[in-house]
Enzyme design. Sequence first.
Site, PDB file in Angstrom:
ATOM      1  N   LYS A  46      20.905  39.880 -19.582  1.00  0.00           N
ATOM      2  CA  LYS A  46      20.144  40.379 -20.741  1.00  0.00           C
ATOM      3  C   LYS A  46      18.715  39.848 -20.566  1.00  0.00           C
ATOM      4  CE  LYS A  46      18.484  39.458 -24.224  1.00  0.00           C
ATOM      5  NZ  LYS A  46      16.978  39.544 -24.346  1.00  0.00           N
ATOM      6  N   SER A  62      12.207  29.709 -24.783  1.00  0.00           N
ATOM      7  CA  SER A  62      11.539  28.682 -25.591  1.00  0.00           C
ATOM      8  C   SER A  62      12.571  27.692 -26.157  1.00  0.00           C
ATOM      9  CB  SER A  62      10.786  29.359 -26.731  1.00  0.00           C
ATOM     10  OG  SER A  62      11.692  30.106 -27.510  1.00  0.00           O
ATOM     11  N   PHE A  66      10.261  36.244 -20.442  1.00  0.00           N
ATOM     12  CA  PHE A  66       9.302  37.231 -19.919  1.00  0.00           C
ATOM     13  C   PHE A  66       8.492  36.723 -18.742  1.00  0.00           C
ATOM     14  CE2 PHE A  66       6.290  34.865 -22.613  1.00  0.00           C
ATOM     15  CZ  PHE A  66       5.171  34.831 -21.790  1.00  0.00           C
ATOM     16  N   GLU A 123       3.888  23.375 -27.533  1.00  0.00           N
ATOM     17  CA  GLU A 123       3.676  24.218 -26.351  1.00  0.00           C
ATOM     18  C   GLU A 123       2.679  25.322 -26.708  1.00  0.00           C
ATOM     19  OE1 GLU A 123       7.066  26.593 -24.927  1.00  0.00           O
ATOM     20  OE2 GLU A 123       6.397  26.183 -22.873  1.00  0.00           O
ATOM     21  N   CYS A 179       6.650  27.379 -17.420  1.00  0.00           N
ATOM     22  CA  CYS A 179       7.232  26.203 -18.068  1.00  0.00           C
ATOM     23  C   CYS A 179       6.837  24.944 -17.326  1.00  0.00           C
ATOM     24  CB  CYS A 179       8.745  26.338 -18.149  1.00  0.00           C
ATOM     25  SG  CYS A 179       9.510  26.270 -16.544  1.00  0.00           S
TER      26      CYS A 179
HETATM   27  P1  NAD Z   1      11.938  33.374 -25.846  1.00  0.00           P
HETATM   28  O1  NAD Z   1      12.697  32.159 -26.221  1.00  0.00           O
HETATM   29  O2  NAD Z   1      11.154  34.056 -26.883  1.00  0.00           O
HETATM   30  O3  NAD Z   1      12.935  34.487 -25.246  1.00  0.00           O
HETATM   31  C1  NAD Z   1      13.805  34.204 -24.183  1.00  0.00           C
HETATM   32  C2  NAD Z   1      14.999  35.151 -24.247  1.00  0.00           C
HETATM   33  O4  NAD Z   1      15.715  34.913 -25.459  1.00  0.00           O
HETATM   34  C3  NAD Z   1      14.619  36.624 -24.252  1.00  0.00           C
HETATM   35  O5  NAD Z   1      15.559  37.327 -23.485  1.00  0.00           O
HETATM   36  C4  NAD Z   1      14.707  37.009 -25.729  1.00  0.00           C
HETATM   37  O6  NAD Z   1      15.024  38.368 -25.916  1.00  0.00           O
HETATM   38  C5  NAD Z   1      15.835  36.125 -26.221  1.00  0.00           C
HETATM   39  N1  NAD Z   1      15.704  35.732 -27.643  1.00  0.00           N
HETATM   40  C6  NAD Z   1      14.573  35.667 -28.386  1.00  0.00           C
HETATM   41  N2  NAD Z   1      14.851  35.212 -29.622  1.00  0.00           N
HETATM   42  C7  NAD Z   1      16.180  34.979 -29.670  1.00  0.00           C
HETATM   43  C8  NAD Z   1      17.054  34.474 -30.660  1.00  0.00           C
HETATM   44  N3  NAD Z   1      16.632  34.105 -31.872  1.00  0.00           N
HETATM   45  N4  NAD Z   1      18.360  34.344 -30.356  1.00  0.00           N
HETATM   46  C9  NAD Z   1      18.811  34.674 -29.126  1.00  0.00           C
HETATM   47  N5  NAD Z   1      18.015  35.162 -28.134  1.00  0.00           N
HETATM   48  C10 NAD Z   1      16.714  35.301 -28.400  1.00  0.00           C
HETATM   49  O7  NAD Z   1      11.029  32.944 -24.596  1.00  0.00           O
HETATM   50  P2  NAD Z   1       9.891  33.813 -23.866  1.00  0.00           P
HETATM   51  O8  NAD Z   1       8.715  33.892 -24.755  1.00  0.00           O
HETATM   52  O9  NAD Z   1      10.475  35.055 -23.291  1.00  0.00           O
HETATM   53  O10 NAD Z   1       9.571  32.845 -22.624  1.00  0.00           O
HETATM   54  C11 NAD Z   1       8.664  31.792 -22.671  1.00  0.00           C
HETATM   55  C12 NAD Z   1       9.361  30.478 -22.914  1.00  0.00           C
HETATM   56  O11 NAD Z   1      10.299  30.221 -21.874  1.00  0.00           O
HETATM   57  C13 NAD Z   1       8.405  29.296 -22.885  1.00  0.00           C
HETATM   58  O12 NAD Z   1       8.742  28.427 -23.922  1.00  0.00           O
HETATM   59  C14 NAD Z   1       8.660  28.660 -21.534  1.00  0.00           C
HETATM   60  O13 NAD Z   1       8.333  27.287 -21.456  1.00  0.00           O
HETATM   61  C15 NAD Z   1      10.117  28.905 -21.375  1.00  0.00           C
HETATM   62  N6  NAD Z   1      10.560  28.850 -19.982  1.00  0.00           N
HETATM   63  C16 NAD Z   1      11.326  27.799 -19.595  1.00  0.00           C
HETATM   64  C17 NAD Z   1      11.724  27.690 -18.281  1.00  0.00           C
HETATM   65  C18 NAD Z   1      12.561  26.526 -17.823  1.00  0.00           C
HETATM   66  O14 NAD Z   1      13.095  26.587 -16.735  1.00  0.00           O
HETATM   67  N7  NAD Z   1      12.697  25.474 -18.616  1.00  0.00           N
HETATM   68  C19 NAD Z   1      11.365  28.673 -17.349  1.00  0.00           C
HETATM   69  C20 NAD Z   1      10.602  29.758 -17.788  1.00  0.00           C
HETATM   70  C21 NAD Z   1      10.205  29.833 -19.121  1.00  0.00           C
END
Ligand code: NAD
Length: 483
Positions: free
Chosen positions: A174, A227, A150, A383, A282
């Site tokens: 997605k 995450s 997000f 985090e 992140c």
């Molecule tokens: P999230 O892990 O909740 O969701 C990310 C994506 O995965 C979304 O599209 C979501 O619909 C999907 N998803 C959620 N649960 C799932 C599951 N059990 N199985 C498969 N898919 C699933 O992350 P978020 O809250 O959208 O984003 C924030 C996180 O992203 C933070 O931890 C941040 O540090 C990380 N982030 C990392 C980077 C990087 O480059 N390392 C960049 C941006 C954000």
Amino acid sequence: MVRQLKNYVGGRWVEATTDKYTSVINPATCETLAECPDSPAADVDAAVKAAQEGYREWRSTPVLSRAQYMYRYKALVEDRFEDFVRLVVEENGKTRDEARGEVRRGIESIDYGMSVPTLMRGYKVEDISSGIDETAERQPIGVFAAITPFNFPMMVPLWFLPTAIVCGNTFVLKPSPQTPLSAELLYEVLDELDLPEGVVNLVQGGKESSVAVMEHPGIAGVSFVGSSPVAKIVYETCAKHGKRVQAQGGAKNFIVVMPDADLGASVANIMGSAYGCAGQRCLAGSVVVAVGDAYEPLRDELVKRASTLRVGSGLDETTQMGTVISASAKERIEKMIQQGINEGAKPVLDGRGTQIDGYENGTFVGPTILDGVTPDMTVAKDEIFGPVLSIMHARDFDEAVEMTNSSRYGNAASIFTSSGKNAREFKYRVDAGNIGVNIGVAAATASFPFGGKKESFYGDLHGQGPDAIEFYTDRKVIIERWL
Ligand code: NAD
């Protein structure tokens, strides 16, 4: 009536085959912006089939023509620049300036996609034996997918899509169901390009759609950003289903400040790092390790500066920090602050319970500073993903490096110092994938890979840069003798 979002499959907007929808909420107002479908496996399957069909024609479309689409795409995205900014602010809650930064970075990834014709070269050696030549050619692989978070809803999909398709693959996105509108606009603009059907596809949804992506036999590889617990699941599930996978996870980024650092410049950078995008990056600085005598002046200056930050709606140009993404994120962050206090940290600035006039329903958390944090506390280990900065005190440089390396994450780390020796030692010894030297947010530009180690990254080839070319192509070796 709130609009229900559609998927984009085979060059057409189609309704999802579900009656399960999630509300897309503007976190500054709690107003519902749209309803996002929870697309089932059948919708992912339709998108993958379209992408497989599209691949036949697209793979043999000349690479220069494939790149030309991205030149036009860039121009059209530039035309809609402020529309993207508004959507990012509305669905994500960041400030306009932060959204402008995001959109600019997204466009830089389109630029990188344009350079694929000069990057996807193979190599050749003549006469590996008498009259025999050997060549390694780079070829596209098939259908790739990306599952995105997000927090950068416009930029992160563009880390992947342009490079993947100019390499000759077809693509399924997605996005996060919390912020699906920027992705929708990216596809509205793609639709204007008249790409061959099936080259780019969009499936809106949450976990169910992700699982279908990870398990679909027609998808060759998956790029994931989100995450760490989910990154690990994605890595394992995709590997089990025979896919390439790059899974970028969460973070806990340490910032070391040496006594020889320029205090003013360090504080200005740390403010941007910790509170930019309300800490939902992140690469956000989350723990400051003040070394020796740097501690007191640094803490006092951070508190002074952070307490003047103007928190509010991102649509207001004077706002310096926007909202966190949702009511549940606000609750989680405030609970973590309390847990830090319970474990012995001192809240020298407490942003809980922040209310903004005119935005009484907004999910605001004010800038927060916890002092006296030690490596064993939850706020030092987990985090938080919110505007919370923890301060730790280290005796010397070695202890600061030890504290930094004690994290199970390894996304980014920064040092503020005027000593080249300290900087060199820090780069050499710290186990993180992105290192900042007198830089608070060490964000790799599009032509460099986005680093990440330990629980911040699962895979071997990172997103962006030359790693992306490797990820989206395979090398075929040809050995030739002509009689
Ligand atoms: P999230 O892990 O909740 O969701 C990310 C994506 O995965 C979304 O599209 C979501 O619909 C999907 N998803 C959620 N649960 C799932 C599951 N059990 N199985 C498969 N898919 C699933 O992350 P978020 O809250 O959208 O984003 C924030 C996180 O992203 C933070 O931890 C941040 O540090 C990380 N982030 C990392 C980077 C990087 O480059 N390392 C960049 C941006 C954000």
